[in-house]
Scaffold this active site. Structure first.
Site, short mmCIF file in Angstrom:
data_model
loop_
_atom_site.label_atom_id
_atom_site.label_comp_id
_atom_site.label_asym_id
_atom_site.label_seq_id
_atom_site.Cartn_x
_atom_site.Cartn_y
_atom_site.Cartn_z
N GLN A 35 -11.53 3.44 36.04
CA GLN A 35 -11.09 2.89 34.75
C GLN A 35 -9.63 3.18 34.39
OE1 GLN A 35 -12.92 0.50 32.94
NE2 GLN A 35 -13.94 0.68 34.91
N ARG A 93 -4.67 4.86 9.75
CA ARG A 93 -5.33 5.51 8.61
C ARG A 93 -5.33 7.03 8.74
NH1 ARG A 93 -10.57 1.77 8.50
NH2 ARG A 93 -9.99 1.60 10.69
N GLN A 94 -4.98 7.54 9.93
CA GLN A 94 -4.87 8.99 10.10
C GLN A 94 -3.40 9.36 9.89
OE1 GLN A 94 -7.04 10.87 13.28
NE2 GLN A 94 -8.20 9.00 13.66
N ASP A 167 -9.34 -0.51 -4.54
CA ASP A 167 -9.14 0.91 -4.83
C ASP A 167 -7.74 1.11 -5.41
OD1 ASP A 167 -7.48 0.87 -2.52
OD2 ASP A 167 -9.22 1.31 -1.27
N LYS A 190 -12.79 4.04 -7.97
CA LYS A 190 -14.02 4.64 -7.42
C LYS A 190 -13.99 6.13 -7.67
CE LYS A 190 -13.21 3.00 -3.28
NZ LYS A 190 -13.28 2.64 -1.88
N SER A 221 -15.79 -1.41 8.26
CA SER A 221 -17.24 -1.54 8.15
C SER A 221 -17.62 -2.58 7.08
CB SER A 221 -17.85 -0.20 7.78
OG SER A 221 -17.46 0.15 6.46
N THR A 224 -16.28 -1.13 1.78
CA THR A 224 -15.41 -1.11 0.60
C THR A 224 -15.49 -2.44 -0.15
OG1 THR A 224 -13.91 0.41 1.72
CG2 THR A 224 -12.99 -0.82 -0.15
C1 R5P Z 1 -8.69 2.29 3.03
O1 R5P Z 1 -7.87 3.03 2.48
C2 R5P Z 1 -8.32 0.94 3.53
O2 R5P Z 1 -7.32 0.35 2.75
C3 R5P Z 1 -9.55 0.02 3.57
O3 R5P Z 1 -10.04 -0.11 2.25
C4 R5P Z 1 -10.64 0.60 4.44
O4 R5P Z 1 -10.12 0.96 5.70
C5 R5P Z 1 -11.75 -0.41 4.61
O5 R5P Z 1 -12.75 0.18 5.37
P1 R5P Z 1 -14.26 -0.29 5.28
O6 R5P Z 1 -14.25 -1.79 5.48
O7 R5P Z 1 -14.93 0.46 6.39
O8 R5P Z 1 -14.78 0.09 3.94
#
Ligand code: R5P
Length: 311
Positions: A35, A93-94, A167, A190, A221, A224
């Site tokens: 791989q 995101r990290q 958010d 939230k 996923s 959110t």
């Molecule tokens: C988070 O801060 C991002 O802006 C997105 O809201 C998040 O990555 C969405 O993830 P999921 O669809 O898993 O809720």
């Protein structure tokens, strides 16, 4: 100029090449039996301005490694300049330490790209704009919002409309879309009052009887946006909810979740391949950002302003 596509989103890279009135550079990406990845560029790149198109989407690690190896291949082939074109920047995101002894992987990826030999990066809707500062090379961070807005304008709704940020972190993005569409803004706040207790969604703004438009950078996923849509309808009395986002990661049960949600439509760009998801879930619609990336490449080549694309 050479446009080289990795294997993560070849259709997108072909569309970028079409915009530029050129074809993709002949390159192959092979796997050894263990791989390991082997990249070979079959055309001369000596003295060329090379653009390697490779969103680092699922499987993130393989696509990232392929990008690094491609950069190395161009560098060793004496390319004049190498731009990593990463419409979706995985690991973004990290971007901060979330606890003691945890990594900042977005910074590590920035280091890897630079060390491999990238001279600049072209990306879109970085999860946090500050990630540009993780690089000591130029980074052009484009915005997908005008392209999403253009599509949304083609399907006007009768009556009150509102843009909603799912958010507090996404308020700037949502405000931009609300301004462009000339509608009001609402925000979902939230809160988890206690550990182990489910989140409470407070809606800031009056969404009663409104057609709501949620905007986010990533749908992963889809938790959110599906939860936000539910809160808008059930708690806020919204008439309908549509969602849009720049990057459709759509991992795990995301498409099923969207299918079963109150969301009417989910608009995504083609920064990540989503055709399979669209087949599974007809609510998902695609708009292309290939001309946007193509135009940015033209401007980079001609030393013209990229930011003026958005003014
Ligand atoms: C988070 O801060 C991002 O802006 C997105 O809201 C998040 O990555 C969405 O993830 P999921 O669809 O898993 O809720």
């Amino acid at each position: 100029m050479k446009i080289i596509s990795g294997s993560s989103n070849r259709v997108f890279a072909e569309d970028v090449a079409k915009y530029l009135d050129t074809v993709l550079t002949n390159a192959s990406f092979r796997r050894f039996s263990d791989q390991e990845i082997f990249v070979e560029i079959h055309e001369n790149v000596r003295g060329e301005d090379c653009f390697i198109v490779q969103p680092t989407c699922y499987p993130v690690n393989d696509h990232l490694m392929e990008l690094l190896i491609s950069i190395d291949a161009c560098r060793r082939g004496s390319a004049k300049r190498i731009t990593a074109v990463v419409p979706y920047f995985g690991y973004a995101r990290q971007d901060r330490k979330t606890g003691p002894r945890t990594p900042i992987t977005a910074k590590l990826v920035a280091n890897l790209l630079t060390k491999a030999g990238a001279d600049r990066v072209l990306t879109m809707d970085l999860h946090a704009g500050q990630i540009q500062g993780f690089f000591d090379i130029p980074v052009d961070n484009l915005f997908g919002e005008p392209v999403l807005a253009k599509y949304l304008e083609t399907r006007p709704k009768e009556g009150k409309q509102m843009v909603v940020s799912p958010d507090v972190g996404g308020v700037v993005r949502a405000r931009g879309l609300a301004k462009r569409l000339g509608v009001d803004l609402a925000i979902i706040d939230k809160r988890r009052e206690k550990a182990g207790v489910s989140e409470v969604m407070n809606i800031i703004g009056d969404v009663k009887d409104a057609h709501c438009l949620l905007i986010d950078d990533i749908i992963d996923s889809a938790g959110t946006l599906c939860n936000a849509a539910k809160a808008l309808v059930e708690n806020g009395g919204a008439k309908s909810v549509t969602a849009c986002a720049s990057h459709g990661v759509l991992s795990g049960k995301a498409t099923k979740r969207i299918t079963n949600s109150v969301l009417e439509e989910v608009v995504l760009t083609d920064s990540i391949p989503i055709d399979e998801a669209m087949e599974e879930c007809p609510k998902i619609k695609k708009v292309t950002v290939a001309p946007l990336i193509g135009e940015a490449i033209v401007r980079i080549c001609e030393n013209r302003s990229v930011s003026s694309l958005f003014s």
